[in-house]
Design an enzyme around this catalytic site. Structure first.
Site, PDB file in Angstrom:
ATOM      1  CB  CYS A  67     -11.109   0.552  19.796  1.00  0.00           C
ATOM      2  SG  CYS A  67      -9.448   0.403  19.077  1.00  0.00           S
ATOM      3  CG  ASP A  87       8.757   5.847  -9.118  1.00  0.00           C
ATOM      4  OD1 ASP A  87       9.630   5.771  -8.225  1.00  0.00           O
ATOM      5  OD2 ASP A  87       7.595   6.199  -8.890  1.00  0.00           O
ATOM      6  CB  CYS A 125      -5.942  -0.590  20.217  1.00  0.00           C
ATOM      7  SG  CYS A 125      -6.369   1.045  20.859  1.00  0.00           S
ATOM      8  CD  GLN A 173       5.259   8.353 -11.055  1.00  0.00           C
ATOM      9  OE1 GLN A 173       4.559   9.372 -11.053  1.00  0.00           O
ATOM     10  NE2 GLN A 173       5.722   7.815  -9.921  1.00  0.00           N
ATOM     11  CG  ASP A 220       2.743   3.207   1.697  1.00  0.00           C
ATOM     12  OD1 ASP A 220       3.535   4.007   2.246  1.00  0.00           O
ATOM     13  OD2 ASP A 220       2.459   3.276   0.485  1.00  0.00           O
ATOM     14  CG  HIS A 252      -6.678   4.434  18.670  1.00  0.00           C
ATOM     15  ND1 HIS A 252      -7.789   3.697  19.037  1.00  0.00           N
ATOM     16  CD2 HIS A 252      -7.142   5.408  17.826  1.00  0.00           C
ATOM     17  CE1 HIS A 252      -8.870   4.210  18.460  1.00  0.00           C
ATOM     18  NE2 HIS A 252      -8.492   5.250  17.723  1.00  0.00           N
ATOM     19  CG  ASP A 299       9.045   3.577  -1.987  1.00  0.00           C
ATOM     20  OD1 ASP A 299       9.151   3.324  -3.205  1.00  0.00           O
ATOM     21  OD2 ASP A 299       8.661   4.670  -1.558  1.00  0.00           O
ATOM     22  CB  SER A 300      12.390   1.900  -5.725  1.00  0.00           C
ATOM     23  OG  SER A 300      11.738   3.119  -6.058  1.00  0.00           O
ATOM     24  N   GLY A 301      12.959   4.067  -3.276  1.00  0.00           N
ATOM     25  CA  GLY A 301      13.712   5.282  -2.997  1.00  0.00           C
ATOM     26  C   GLY A 301      13.366   6.420  -3.930  1.00  0.00           C
ATOM     27  N   GLY A 302      12.517   6.166  -4.937  1.00  0.00           N
ATOM     28  CA  GLY A 302      12.161   7.203  -5.891  1.00  0.00           C
ATOM     29  C   GLY A 302      11.499   8.407  -5.251  1.00  0.00           C
ATOM     30  CG  PHE A 303       7.936   9.912  -2.210  1.00  0.00           C
ATOM     31  CD1 PHE A 303       6.995  10.619  -2.943  1.00  0.00           C
ATOM     32  CD2 PHE A 303       8.159  10.277  -0.893  1.00  0.00           C
ATOM     33  CE1 PHE A 303       6.289  11.669  -2.376  1.00  0.00           C
ATOM     34  CE2 PHE A 303       7.454  11.328  -0.314  1.00  0.00           C
ATOM     35  CZ  PHE A 303       6.519  12.025  -1.065  1.00  0.00           C
ATOM     36  CB  CYS A 354      -9.442   1.683  23.288  1.00  0.00           C
ATOM     37  SG  CYS A 354      -9.457   2.882  21.931  1.00  0.00           S
ATOM     38  N   GLY A 391       3.198   8.849  -7.570  1.00  0.00           N
ATOM     39  CA  GLY A 391       3.179  10.250  -7.944  1.00  0.00           C
ATOM     40  C   GLY A 391       1.917  10.985  -7.570  1.00  0.00           C
TER      41      GLY A 391
END
Length: 370
Positions: free
Chosen positions: A305, A148, A307, A190, A267, A335, A94-98, A310, A217
């Site tokens: 499951c 962004d 994992c 956006q 994500d 899990h 991720d670019s860092g915008g958030f 479990c 966004g």
């Protein structure tokens, strides 16, 4: 042909769900797919082998955090994110915008850059679109997101327009700055909760030479139906032959509702964050493992499951949290990530069979969601 290629394999007969493959230099990613979040070069609390064992094919790192610590040049000298973490599959950064958006009280955004103070030592940082790409090229991710301009929702239309138009200009600057042939660039749509602005942004970005597109966004405070509405209105304006990524989303039902509207990649920190806080996702809904009802419960979190968690009883898992043992958060994180991958794998199979709508309704019924 580019080393990055999206192959559409199947469409669902009743929804806009898509089944495909996204090829990268570090292998293919099956879509729809979920990326565990490894913000600072680690999916919190887990070894890279444990992450792979959940079924994950692609993970996410963050430009903002890694640029501050340990520094992108340090990561480069340690072999890039792949060499440093030993993850041999695809990585998206991720670019860092958030993160800049989340630092509202200590940042300023103008046409040139986002300027903010480090949350670590207070140092003034200036992040331009060009520098964001430079950092991500040092990190060596397979996919670099453009920088962004994110705004909180709801917002005045004039502010949404300003941020959307700046995001388009910054996207072009990111493309102009890019130099690695082995790194894809994804643009970010956006436009807030305004359908017209979203479609305008998607149309303008689609005319540029990006390898994929994201819807950004959202999941910033708006109700889920609004997120679904914007996603449904935006996807038809993005290229059919390229992957679509809904950033930072979400709950299992959010994932399936968005797959139904044409999204390929997701994500979210929710599986690991909730796991660390003693909450497990299952086909029967959420389980709060600290609750006293689980004190002597011999059942696993979810039968069938595969994992690590479990293999143990709910009573044992509760004990780990009550005793403050670090194994508890680790096991529930494993899990939850495994569960998300199982939900996505089921979605892919259902799309292949033309039964995705039925699959989604079955899952929602189990979760108690209408």
């Amino acid at each position: 042909m580019s080393v990055f290629h999206y192959q559409l394999l199947n469409r669902d007969r009743r929804t806009s769900a898509r089944r495909g493959f996204f090829s990268t230099p570090h292998g293919p990613v099956q879509t729809p797919g979920f990326m565990p979040v490894g913000t600072q070069g680690t999916v919190k609390g887990l070894t890279i082998d444990q992450v792979a064992a959940t079924g994950a094919e692609m993970i996410l790192g963050n430009t903002y955090h890694l640029a501050l610590r340990p520094g992108h040049e340090t990561v480069r000298r340690l072999g890039g994110l792949h060499g440093m973490t030993l993850w041999d599959g695809p990585i998206l950064t991720d670019s860092g915008g958030f993160q800049v958006f989340s630092l509202e009280a200590i940042r300023e955004i103008n046409e040139e850059a986002a300027t903010f103070r480090s949350h670590i030592d207070g140092a003034i940082i200036k992040l331009t679109p060009e520098h964001s790409i430079e950092i991500q090229e040092s990190l060596g991710s397979d996919v670099a997101m453009v920088l962004d301009h994110v705004v909180a929702l709801p917002a005045e239309r004039s502010k949404v327009v300003e941020a959307m138009e700046r995001s388009i200009r910054w996207a072009q600057r990111c493309l102009n700055a890019a130099s690695r042939d082995d790194q894809a660039r994804f643009a970010i749509v956006q436009g807030g909760l305004d359908v017209e602005l979203r479609q305008q942004c998607a149309t303008e970005l689609s005319a540029m030479e990006f390898e994929g597109f994201a819807i950004g966004g959202l999941s910033v405070g708006e109700p889920p139906p609004e997120m679904y509405r914007i996603t449904e209105a935006t996807c038809p304006y993005l290229p059919e032959e390229k992957p679509r990524y809904l950033m930072g989303v979400g709950t299992p039902v959010d994932l399936l509702e968005s797959v139904a509207r044409g999204v390929d990649l997701f994500d979210c920190v929710m599986p690991t964050r909730n796991g660390r806080n003693a909450m497990a996702f299952t086909d029967q809904g959420k389980i709060k493992i600290r609750n006293a009802v689980h004190r002597e419960d011999t059942e696993p979190l979810e039968k069938g499951c595969p994992c690590l968690a479990c293999r143990h009883s709910r009573g044992y898992l509760r004990h780990l949290f009550v005793a403050g043992e670090m194994l508890g958060p680790i096991l529930l994180s494993i899990h939850n990530l495994t569960y998300y991958q199982r939900v996505m794998a089921g979605a892919r199979t259902a799309i292949e069979n033309g039964t995705f709508a039925e699959y989604m309704e079955m899952k929602k019924a189990g979760w108690g969601v209408s």
